[in-house]
Each structure stands twice: as structure tokens, then as C-alpha cells.
Scaffold this motif. Structure first.
Motif, PDB file in Angstrom:
ATOM      1  N   GLY A 152       2.587   6.078  -6.043  1.00  0.00           N
ATOM      2  CA  GLY A 152       3.125   5.727  -7.292  1.00  0.00           C
ATOM      3  C   GLY A 152       3.280   4.949  -8.156  1.00  0.00           C
ATOM      4  O   GLY A 152       3.791   4.866  -9.573  1.00  0.00           O
ATOM      5  N   LEU A 153       3.943   3.619  -8.081  1.00  0.00           N
ATOM      6  CA  LEU A 153       4.630   2.638  -7.948  1.00  0.00           C
ATOM      7  C   LEU A 153       3.592   1.914  -8.333  1.00  0.00           C
ATOM      8  O   LEU A 153       2.777   1.503  -7.628  1.00  0.00           O
ATOM      9  CB  LEU A 153       5.918   2.228  -6.935  1.00  0.00           C
ATOM     10  CG  LEU A 153       6.641   3.003  -6.538  1.00  0.00           C
ATOM     11  CD1 LEU A 153       7.851   2.672  -5.560  1.00  0.00           C
ATOM     12  CD2 LEU A 153       7.289   4.001  -7.847  1.00  0.00           C
ATOM     13  N   THR A 154       3.898   0.777  -9.658  1.00  0.00           N
ATOM     14  CA  THR A 154       3.117   0.224  -9.696  1.00  0.00           C
ATOM     15  C   THR A 154       3.900  -1.176  -9.336  1.00  0.00           C
ATOM     16  O   THR A 154       5.691  -2.262  -9.484  1.00  0.00           O
ATOM     17  CB  THR A 154       2.703  -0.379 -11.048  1.00  0.00           C
ATOM     18  OG1 THR A 154       3.006   0.990 -11.619  1.00  0.00           O
ATOM     19  CG2 THR A 154       2.203  -1.391 -12.287  1.00  0.00           C
ATOM     20  N   VAL A 155       3.007  -2.480  -8.821  1.00  0.00           N
ATOM     21  CA  VAL A 155       3.489  -2.902  -7.975  1.00  0.00           C
ATOM     22  C   VAL A 155       3.144  -4.233  -8.332  1.00  0.00           C
ATOM     23  O   VAL A 155       1.756  -4.607  -8.854  1.00  0.00           O
ATOM     24  CB  VAL A 155       3.384  -3.307  -6.317  1.00  0.00           C
ATOM     25  CG1 VAL A 155       3.591  -4.437  -5.632  1.00  0.00           C
ATOM     26  CG2 VAL A 155       3.543  -2.226  -5.716  1.00  0.00           C
ATOM     27  N   ILE A 191      12.731   3.107 -12.640  1.00  0.00           N
ATOM     28  CA  ILE A 191      13.725   2.165 -11.447  1.00  0.00           C
ATOM     29  C   ILE A 191      12.095   1.552 -10.475  1.00  0.00           C
ATOM     30  O   ILE A 191      11.561   1.921 -10.357  1.00  0.00           O
ATOM     31  CB  ILE A 191      13.673   3.566 -10.165  1.00  0.00           C
ATOM     32  CG1 ILE A 191      14.381   4.902 -10.846  1.00  0.00           C
ATOM     33  CG2 ILE A 191      14.564   3.561  -8.837  1.00  0.00           C
ATOM     34  CD1 ILE A 191      15.047   6.388 -10.822  1.00  0.00           C
ATOM     35  N   GLU A 192      12.799   0.260 -10.184  1.00  0.00           N
ATOM     36  CA  GLU A 192      12.438  -0.158  -9.362  1.00  0.00           C
ATOM     37  C   GLU A 192      12.937  -0.401  -7.533  1.00  0.00           C
ATOM     38  O   GLU A 192      14.025  -1.361  -7.703  1.00  0.00           O
ATOM     39  CB  GLU A 192      12.685  -1.630  -9.876  1.00  0.00           C
ATOM     40  CG  GLU A 192      11.040  -2.397 -10.222  1.00  0.00           C
ATOM     41  CD  GLU A 192      11.058  -3.144 -11.230  1.00  0.00           C
ATOM     42  OE1 GLU A 192      11.122  -3.341 -12.166  1.00  0.00           O
ATOM     43  OE2 GLU A 192      11.871  -4.327 -11.213  1.00  0.00           O
ATOM     44  N   LEU A 193      12.098  -0.855  -6.955  1.00  0.00           N
ATOM     45  CA  LEU A 193      12.172  -0.760  -5.485  1.00  0.00           C
ATOM     46  C   LEU A 193      11.884  -3.007  -5.695  1.00  0.00           C
ATOM     47  O   LEU A 193      11.101  -2.815  -6.477  1.00  0.00           O
ATOM     48  CB  LEU A 193      11.287   0.169  -4.756  1.00  0.00           C
ATOM     49  CG  LEU A 193      11.493  -1.346  -3.251  1.00  0.00           C
ATOM     50  CD1 LEU A 193      13.056  -0.502  -3.111  1.00  0.00           C
ATOM     51  CD2 LEU A 193      10.557  -0.071  -2.234  1.00  0.00           C
ATOM     52  N   LEU A 194      13.062  -3.814  -5.023  1.00  0.00           N
ATOM     53  CA  LEU A 194      12.706  -4.907  -4.812  1.00  0.00           C
ATOM     54  C   LEU A 194      12.759  -5.372  -4.069  1.00  0.00           C
ATOM     55  O   LEU A 194      13.894  -5.378  -2.904  1.00  0.00           O
ATOM     56  CB  LEU A 194      13.623  -5.323  -6.257  1.00  0.00           C
ATOM     57  CG  LEU A 194      14.121  -7.191  -5.504  1.00  0.00           C
ATOM     58  CD1 LEU A 194      12.789  -7.759  -6.512  1.00  0.00           C
ATOM     59  CD2 LEU A 194      14.854  -7.451  -6.818  1.00  0.00           C
ATOM     60  N   ALA A 217       0.960  -0.796   0.206  1.00  0.00           N
ATOM     61  CA  ALA A 217      -0.390   0.063  -0.336  1.00  0.00           C
ATOM     62  C   ALA A 217       1.092   1.775   0.179  1.00  0.00           C
ATOM     63  O   ALA A 217       0.876   2.322  -0.459  1.00  0.00           O
ATOM     64  CB  ALA A 217      -0.750   0.292   1.421  1.00  0.00           C
ATOM     65  N   ARG A 218       1.714   1.188   0.538  1.00  0.00           N
ATOM     66  CA  ARG A 218       2.675   2.120   0.685  1.00  0.00           C
ATOM     67  C   ARG A 218       3.271   2.932  -0.444  1.00  0.00           C
ATOM     68  O   ARG A 218       3.699   3.856  -0.808  1.00  0.00           O
ATOM     69  CB  ARG A 218       3.757   2.085   1.762  1.00  0.00           C
ATOM     70  CG  ARG A 218       3.685   1.970   3.075  1.00  0.00           C
ATOM     71  CD  ARG A 218       3.059   3.200   3.877  1.00  0.00           C
ATOM     72  NE  ARG A 218       1.252   4.193   3.829  1.00  0.00           N
ATOM     73  CZ  ARG A 218       0.665   2.780   4.032  1.00  0.00           C
ATOM     74  NH1 ARG A 218       0.623   2.645   4.398  1.00  0.00           N
ATOM     75  NH2 ARG A 218      -0.580   3.261   3.125  1.00  0.00           N
ATOM     76  N   CYS A 219       3.576   1.486  -1.267  1.00  0.00           N
ATOM     77  CA  CYS A 219       4.292   1.663  -2.494  1.00  0.00           C
ATOM     78  C   CYS A 219       3.841   2.088  -3.755  1.00  0.00           C
ATOM     79  O   CYS A 219       3.707   3.143  -4.350  1.00  0.00           O
ATOM     80  CB  CYS A 219       4.754   0.312  -2.913  1.00  0.00           C
ATOM     81  SG  CYS A 219       5.618  -0.382  -2.284  1.00  0.00           S
ATOM     82  N   ASN A 238       8.492 -12.538  -4.467  1.00  0.00           N
ATOM     83  CA  ASN A 238       9.335 -11.094  -4.708  1.00  0.00           C
ATOM     84  C   ASN A 238       8.988 -10.112  -4.988  1.00  0.00           C
ATOM     85  O   ASN A 238       7.936 -10.117  -5.271  1.00  0.00           O
ATOM     86  CB  ASN A 238      10.611 -12.196  -5.690  1.00  0.00           C
ATOM     87  CG  ASN A 238      12.145 -13.105  -5.483  1.00  0.00           C
ATOM     88  OD1 ASN A 238      12.256 -12.739  -3.665  1.00  0.00           O
ATOM     89  ND2 ASN A 238      11.478 -13.874  -5.974  1.00  0.00           N
ATOM     90  N   THR A 239       8.502  -8.830  -4.728  1.00  0.00           N
ATOM     91  CA  THR A 239       8.091  -7.941  -4.910  1.00  0.00           C
ATOM     92  C   THR A 239       8.540  -6.684  -5.382  1.00  0.00           C
ATOM     93  O   THR A 239       9.741  -6.346  -4.904  1.00  0.00           O
ATOM     94  CB  THR A 239       7.213  -7.229  -3.097  1.00  0.00           C
ATOM     95  OG1 THR A 239       6.307  -8.829  -2.895  1.00  0.00           O
ATOM     96  CG2 THR A 239       5.816  -5.535  -3.883  1.00  0.00           C
ATOM     97  N   PHE A 240       8.213  -6.464  -6.666  1.00  0.00           N
ATOM     98  CA  PHE A 240       8.691  -5.739  -7.670  1.00  0.00           C
ATOM     99  C   PHE A 240       7.767  -4.252  -7.479  1.00  0.00           C
ATOM    100  O   PHE A 240       6.236  -4.290  -7.989  1.00  0.00           O
ATOM    101  CB  PHE A 240       8.821  -6.031  -8.927  1.00  0.00           C
ATOM    102  CG  PHE A 240       9.617  -7.160  -9.112  1.00  0.00           C
ATOM    103  CD1 PHE A 240       9.241  -8.414  -8.985  1.00  0.00           C
ATOM    104  CD2 PHE A 240      10.896  -7.569  -9.596  1.00  0.00           C
ATOM    105  CE1 PHE A 240       9.980  -9.385  -8.796  1.00  0.00           C
ATOM    106  CE2 PHE A 240      11.870  -8.111  -9.393  1.00  0.00           C
ATOM    107  CZ  PHE A 240      11.465  -9.455  -9.506  1.00  0.00           C
ATOM    108  N   ALA A 241       8.338  -3.059  -7.376  1.00  0.00           N
ATOM    109  CA  ALA A 241       7.330  -1.613  -7.075  1.00  0.00           C
ATOM    110  C   ALA A 241       8.236  -0.499  -7.751  1.00  0.00           C
ATOM    111  O   ALA A 241       9.306  -0.157  -8.165  1.00  0.00           O
ATOM    112  CB  ALA A 241       7.755  -1.243  -5.895  1.00  0.00           C
ATOM    113  N   ARG A 242       7.547  -0.523  -9.150  1.00  0.00           N
ATOM    114  CA  ARG A 242       8.691   0.143 -10.503  1.00  0.00           C
ATOM    115  C   ARG A 242       8.246   1.616 -11.125  1.00  0.00           C
ATOM    116  O   ARG A 242       6.812   1.677 -10.445  1.00  0.00           O
ATOM    117  CB  ARG A 242       7.936  -0.303 -11.787  1.00  0.00           C
ATOM    118  CG  ARG A 242       8.969  -0.671 -13.157  1.00  0.00           C
ATOM    119  CD  ARG A 242       7.802  -1.189 -14.054  1.00  0.00           C
ATOM    120  NE  ARG A 242       8.257  -1.180 -15.305  1.00  0.00           N
ATOM    121  CZ  ARG A 242       9.864  -1.638 -16.218  1.00  0.00           C
ATOM    122  NH1 ARG A 242      10.672  -2.410 -14.980  1.00  0.00           N
ATOM    123  NH2 ARG A 242      10.395  -1.989 -17.309  1.00  0.00           N
TER     124      ARG A 242
END
Ligand SMILES: [Zn+2]
Length: 412
Positions: free
Chosen positions: A52-55, A119-122, A46-48, A62-66
Motif C-alpha cells: 500500500g506504499l507509493t513508490v 513514514i517513508e522507506l528509503l 512490487a512488495r512495497c 534512490n527509491t522512496f516508498a511512502r
């Protein structure tokens, strides 16, 4: 472009994530795919999305927030770490890299920066080995270091397989689909607490990791002959513990004489049977852990230990069997990312030193498929994996700032 890290938001999120725990505060226990872990994941997702990131999530969670750049098909610039915590751990291990990474991305968005590369948070699944007995489960699968078939054979303490547990937790699809294609990443950066005392001791705020050490572990079973501690005379003995004692000193000596301070070796378990005061030890089980930043040097130590098993066995007429349980390769960090991190530190006039990561991290496995580097911040007394683990707010903010600056430089 001026990047501002929102310290209050970042710190309050670290506190909020720590509240998802199966231990009394300040301790944090968050084992992968438990109800607590799933709640923490939902909160984080929910924070991602709020940012405005696409999760999206893969079959092992494994979770990618893009954040798509202007060229969404360009190789990804990634940042991330893990949020699982061993029993009775602290609130910063892994979490600083995940929430610091999220804050870094948010700060870039707010600064008006527009990346070319995505840019992606993993967020990796199960960096800690608590549930399935193997560390870095998510990154091993992402990098193809662990095959889907091998992963399917793993079970938790209740005998449940990964497939059962992940499906129950809501992660469908096939494990074969988890491995990322080669070239997926342009760069991957992991922000993490040091988990050692060096930065704090030198009062240096940041460490740029140039190499990640990796362990080889052996299980050694020594079988001699038991007997009455009074009745069996010394020439007739085949004492398994005396053989173990010789071998333990070989382990110490082999690691101390490579000429490199990066070589370390330990015997962490020594089980003696039958373990009675008036009985000659008949059987000993040892666990040996050898680590280094150089694969050949480390494997040389392993071979020395294996050769000593044979010679001690001959000399003492005991049986010694050694089994190599795992031997992950150490990794070198990518010079281009090290340089980007260094320049980001210089830009903000922050002092830093090059470091070796002696613990291992998901980045070790990501290094098989991506250029990686790590950024360390100090933690009090070097404590980690305990409830009093602590990183100071200013250090966390500096880490997130340098990470943000680096992600910007790499994704331009
Ligand atoms: Zn960690």
C-alpha cells in the motif's frame, strides 16, 4: 496498539531477495544497475506497492516508498538502507534494514496505527563502492555531500559514466534534483547488522548507535633510489621501503596515542617497486586509512602523518608525496531518536547497549541533512561481506519490532 512482526513473511522475503544474485548461493553478488540489481529492485518495488506504499525513484535510483500520514506535508520519518552487495557477500548487510523496515511499516499499518507524519522507506543506491569506486553514492547525492558535477565525473571499470549507466537502467531526470531539501526529514533510522562481534559476545540483542565513525584516506608515494642489493653500500642508500616502514610506524603510533580507543589507523596497501629480491626498493605506494568518531582528533592524526612525511623525507633524502583522497566527517546520532529507540526497547523488555558504528553507512551522510540514528542487531561471529554472514531470525524480528515501535513514536 499491538505490533506483530510477521517472521515468516520477513524471512522468506530475505531469502527471495538473496535469489537475485550473480553468485552461487549462499553467496550474494548484486552490483548496482546490473540486470540482477534491476530485477531485485523491480521485485522490491512490487512488495512495497503490495503493502500500500507509493513508490517513487530519483535520478540516481534512490527509491522512496511512502505512507502518507494525516499531515502529508509534515517532515518525514524515514527508515531504510541498501540492497546492493559486493562480490561474494551475504544476504543480510543492508537488506535487514530495507526488508525489516518494510515489515515494520506493514506491521504498523496492520496494527491500525495512523501516523501524523509521513513514514517513508528509503532504499539507497550503491552503498557499496564496487562499481563507481565511491561508497554511499545515493546518500552522498541526497545530502549534497557529493555534487552532481562531481558525480558525473565518476566512471565504472568499463569507462561508463553514471549518467550513461543510470539512464540505461531507466533512471531519468537530472542529478541536481537528487538533493533533498533541508528539513525534509523529522528523523531517519537505519536498522543494520552490526558487522562486528560485540553484541554477540555480550549476548545483547540490540545496539543503539550513538556515533558513526568516518574515515580519512591518504595515498602516499615515496620515491627513493634503486640499485643493486649487493653493490650499493648502506651509507649511499635512499631505500623507499625503509622510509615507508618508518612512516607505517608513525601511523600506528599516532592513532594509539590520541588517548581515545575510537581512533584507529591502518596502512592497508604497500606496493613495492621493483619488487625483486636483489634490488633496493626505489618506489613505494601506501594507502593510509584513519578513522575516528571525532573529526578534530582524526584530522590531528592525519596532520601528524603528513608532518612525518616531510621529516622522513628530509632525513632519508627521499621524495614523499601524500594526497588526501577523502575525509568524510563523523556523525553524532540525534538524542531524540536514540531516546525513542531506547524507550521502544524498554517497552518490549529488550536489553540494549549504546554503540559506535565503526563501519560507515548511508546514515553518516544522511546526518548532514537529517537527525539520524541506527539500530544494530547481532550477526554471527561478526562476519559480514562474506557468504556465511548470518543474522538469527529472532534478532531480525526484534530489530524490526523496535524499529516499528520507534517509527510509530516519532511519527505520531
Ligand atoms: Zn550495509
Amino acid at each position: 496498539m499491538s505490533i506483530t512482526i510477521d517472521e515468516n513473511r520477513l524471512l522468506s522475503e530475505i531469502e527471495a531477495l538473496a535469489s537475485f544474485s550473480d553468485a552461487e548461493p549462499p553467496a550474494v553478488t548484486r552490483i548496482v544497475f546490473t540486470p540482477t540489481d534491476l530485477k531485485a529492485r523491480a521485485w522490491l518495488k512490487a512488495r512495497c506497492e503490495e503493502a500500500g506504499l507509493t513508490v517513487c525513484q530519483d535520478a540516481v535510483g534512490n527509491t522512496f516508498a511512502r505512507w502518507n500520514g494525516s499531515n502529508p506535508s509534515a517532515p518525514v520519518v524515514g527508515a531504510g538502507s541498501h540492497i546492493d552487495a559486493i562480490p561474494n557477500a551475504g544476504k543480510y548487510d543492508g537488506v535487514v534494514g530495507v526488508l525489516g523496515g518494510l515489515e515494520a511499516i506493514r506491521s504498523l499499518r496492520q496494527s491500525g496505527f495512523h501516523p501524523t507524519h509521513p513514514i517513508e522507506l528509503l532504499i539507497f543506491t550503491a552503498e557499496e563502492p564496487t562499481r563507481f569506486g565511491i561508497g554511499c553514492l545515493g546518500s552522498r547525492l541526497l545530502s549534497g555531500t557529493l555534487s552532481a558535477d562531481a558525480a558525473r565525473k565518476l566512471k565504472d571499470n568499463d569507462g561508463a559514466t553514471i549518467d550513461e549507466v543510470r539512464r540505461e537502467a531507466g533512471f531519468g531526470g537530472e542529478l541536481e534534483e537528487v538533493k533533498l531539501p533541508n528539513g525534509y526529514y523529522k528523523a531517519f533510522v537505519e536498522l543494520h547488522i552490526e558487522q562486528g562481534p560485540l553484541l554477540e559476545r555480550q549476548t545483547i540483542p540490540l545496539g543503539i548507535v550513538t556515533k558513526i565513525a568516518a574515515p580519512a584516506s591518504l595515498r602516499v608515494l615515496i620515491e627513493g633510489a634503486g640499485g643493486h642489493a649487493g653493490a650499493v653500500l648502506m651509507p649511499d642508500r635512499h631505500d623507499a621501503l625503509c622510509a615507508a616502514a618508518e612512516l607505517i610506524l608513525v601511523v600506528e603510533n599516532a592513532a594509539s596515542t590520541t588517548g581515545a580507543s575510537d581512533t584507529v589507523a591502518s596502512v592497508g596497501i604497500c606496493e613495492v617497486f621493483p619488487g625483486a629480491v636483489n634490488s633496493i626498493p626505489s618506489r613505494v605506494r601506501l594507502s593510509v586509512d584513519v578513522r575516528d568518531t571525532d573529526l578534530q582528533r582524526r584530522d590531528g592524526v592525519v596532520r601528524t602523518i603528513e608532518a612525518a612525511c616531510d621529516s622522513i623525507s628530509d632525513k632519508r633524502q627521499v621524495s614523499i608525496q601524500s594526497e588526501l583522497l577523502n575525509a568524510d566527517a563523523p556523525a553524532d546520532c540525534a538524542p531524540a531518536i536514540i531516546e525513542a529507540l531506547s524507550q521502544s526497547c524498554r517497552k518490549h523488555e529488550l536489553n540494549f547497549i549504546p554503540m559506535v558504528s565503526r563501519a560507515y553507512h548511508d546514515s553518516l551522510f544522511m546526518a548532514r541533512i537529517a537527525p539520524v540514528a541506527m539500530l544494530f542487531i547481532p550477526c554471527r561471529n561478526g562476519y559480514s561481506h562474506r557468504p556465511d554472514e548470518y543474522a538469527a531470525p529472532e534478532d531480525i524480528v526484534r530489530g524490526a519490532l523496535v524499529l516499528a515501535e520507534t517509527l510509530a513514536a516519532l511519527s505520531k
